[in-house]
Motif scaffolding. Structure first.
Motif, PDB file in Angstrom:
ATOM      1  N   VAL A 168       1.446  11.690  -9.680  1.00 61.58           N
ATOM      2  CA  VAL A 168       0.662  12.934  -9.618  1.00 61.58           C
ATOM      3  C   VAL A 168       1.606  14.143  -9.689  1.00 61.58           C
ATOM      4  O   VAL A 168       1.296  15.151 -10.329  1.00 61.58           O
ATOM      5  N   MET A 169       2.755  14.054  -9.070  1.00 60.49           N
ATOM      6  CA  MET A 169       3.699  15.175  -9.075  1.00 60.49           C
ATOM      7  C   MET A 169       4.386  15.309 -10.453  1.00 60.49           C
ATOM      8  O   MET A 169       4.651  16.408 -10.921  1.00 60.49           O
ATOM      9  N   ILE A 170       4.673  14.189 -11.086  1.00 62.25           N
ATOM     10  CA  ILE A 170       5.379  14.212 -12.369  1.00 62.25           C
ATOM     11  C   ILE A 170       4.421  14.488 -13.519  1.00 62.25           C
ATOM     12  O   ILE A 170       4.814  15.068 -14.526  1.00 62.25           O
ATOM     13  N   LEU A 171       3.156  14.128 -13.395  1.00 61.68           N
ATOM     14  CA  LEU A 171       2.180  14.242 -14.470  1.00 61.68           C
ATOM     15  C   LEU A 171       2.097  15.662 -15.049  1.00 61.68           C
ATOM     16  O   LEU A 171       2.093  15.814 -16.281  1.00 61.68           O
ATOM     17  N   ILE A 212       4.038   5.593  -5.485  1.00 59.66           N
ATOM     18  CA  ILE A 212       3.970   5.621  -6.955  1.00 59.66           C
ATOM     19  C   ILE A 212       2.889   6.587  -7.416  1.00 59.66           C
ATOM     20  O   ILE A 212       3.094   7.371  -8.346  1.00 59.66           O
ATOM     21  N   VAL A 213       1.737   6.568  -6.748  1.00 61.59           N
ATOM     22  CA  VAL A 213       0.641   7.464  -7.125  1.00 61.59           C
ATOM     23  C   VAL A 213       1.058   8.911  -6.882  1.00 61.59           C
ATOM     24  O   VAL A 213       0.836   9.792  -7.723  1.00 61.59           O
ATOM     25  N   ILE A 214       1.658   9.187  -5.728  1.00 61.10           N
ATOM     26  CA  ILE A 214       2.074  10.558  -5.408  1.00 61.10           C
ATOM     27  C   ILE A 214       3.140  11.033  -6.405  1.00 61.10           C
ATOM     28  O   ILE A 214       3.090  12.153  -6.916  1.00 61.10           O
ATOM     29  N   ALA A 215       4.103  10.167  -6.707  1.00 56.61           N
ATOM     30  CA  ALA A 215       5.153  10.529  -7.659  1.00 56.61           C
ATOM     31  C   ALA A 215       4.550  10.779  -9.040  1.00 56.61           C
ATOM     32  O   ALA A 215       4.916  11.729  -9.736  1.00 56.61           O
ATOM     33  N   VAL A 249       0.850  -1.197   0.000  1.00 56.20           N
ATOM     34  CA  VAL A 249       0.000   0.000   0.000  1.00 56.20           C
ATOM     35  C   VAL A 249       0.887   1.250   0.000  1.00 56.20           C
ATOM     36  O   VAL A 249       0.636   2.224  -0.718  1.00 56.20           O
ATOM     37  N   ILE A 250       1.937   1.228   0.811  1.00 53.12           N
ATOM     38  CA  ILE A 250       2.852   2.377   0.870  1.00 53.12           C
ATOM     39  C   ILE A 250       3.520   2.551  -0.502  1.00 53.12           C
ATOM     40  O   ILE A 250       3.651   3.673  -1.001  1.00 53.12           O
TER      41      ILE A 250
END
Length: 146
Positions: free
Chosen positions: A27-30, A22-25, A16-17
């Motif tokens: 969202v930041m890179i998108l 991965i989701v946060i990265a 989960v972490i």
């Protein structure tokens, strides 16, 4: 809880972490990826515009080169015709120059002959003058003796 369940729970939490990171990265890179894609699209559009202008320029140059080639061919044909005409006229007046050269030689020979004749006449004139003086002296001497 048994050891297996604890291990499974730790693995699930780690998963989960990992997914959250991965989701946060992502969202930041998108947004940065989106900006990069937009800039890439703009560059592609500009490149396409440049290619269209280049194609247009090449077409215009091709037409201009074709026209220039035709004009150069015409100019070469006219130059060849003019050169042939000049060569023909030079060949026509060539005997005139030969005659003028021969006339110059004849005049030079005539001048040399005139100089030689004048030199001989001068010598004859000197001798005649001497003879005339001697003749007068003799005449005067004979008159004196009479």
């Amino acid at each position: 809880m048994s050891g297996t369940e604890v291990a499974a729970l730790i693995a699930a939490i780690a998963f989960v972490i990992l997914v959250l990171v991965i989701v946060i990265a992502t969202v930041m890179i998108l947004p940065k990826v989106k900006v990069t894609i937009e800039k890439t699209n703009q560059t592609i559009d500009e490149a396409q515009l440049i290619l269209k202008e280049t194609n247009t320029t090449i077409q215009v140059l091709t037409k201009d080169v074709s026209v220039l080639t035709h004009q150069v061919e015409d100019l070469l044909l006219r130059s060849n015709e003019l050169l042939e005409d000049v060569n023909h006229k030079v060949a026509t007046i060539d005997p005139l120059f030969n005659a003028a050269a021969e006339l110059g030689e004849s005049v030079s020979d005539l001048n040399q002959s005139s100089r030689n004749a004048a030199t001989k006449l001068g010598a004859i004139g000197t001798n005649v003058a001497k003879a005339s003086v001697i003749s007068r002296l003799t005449k005067n001497a004979l008159n004196f003796m009479k």
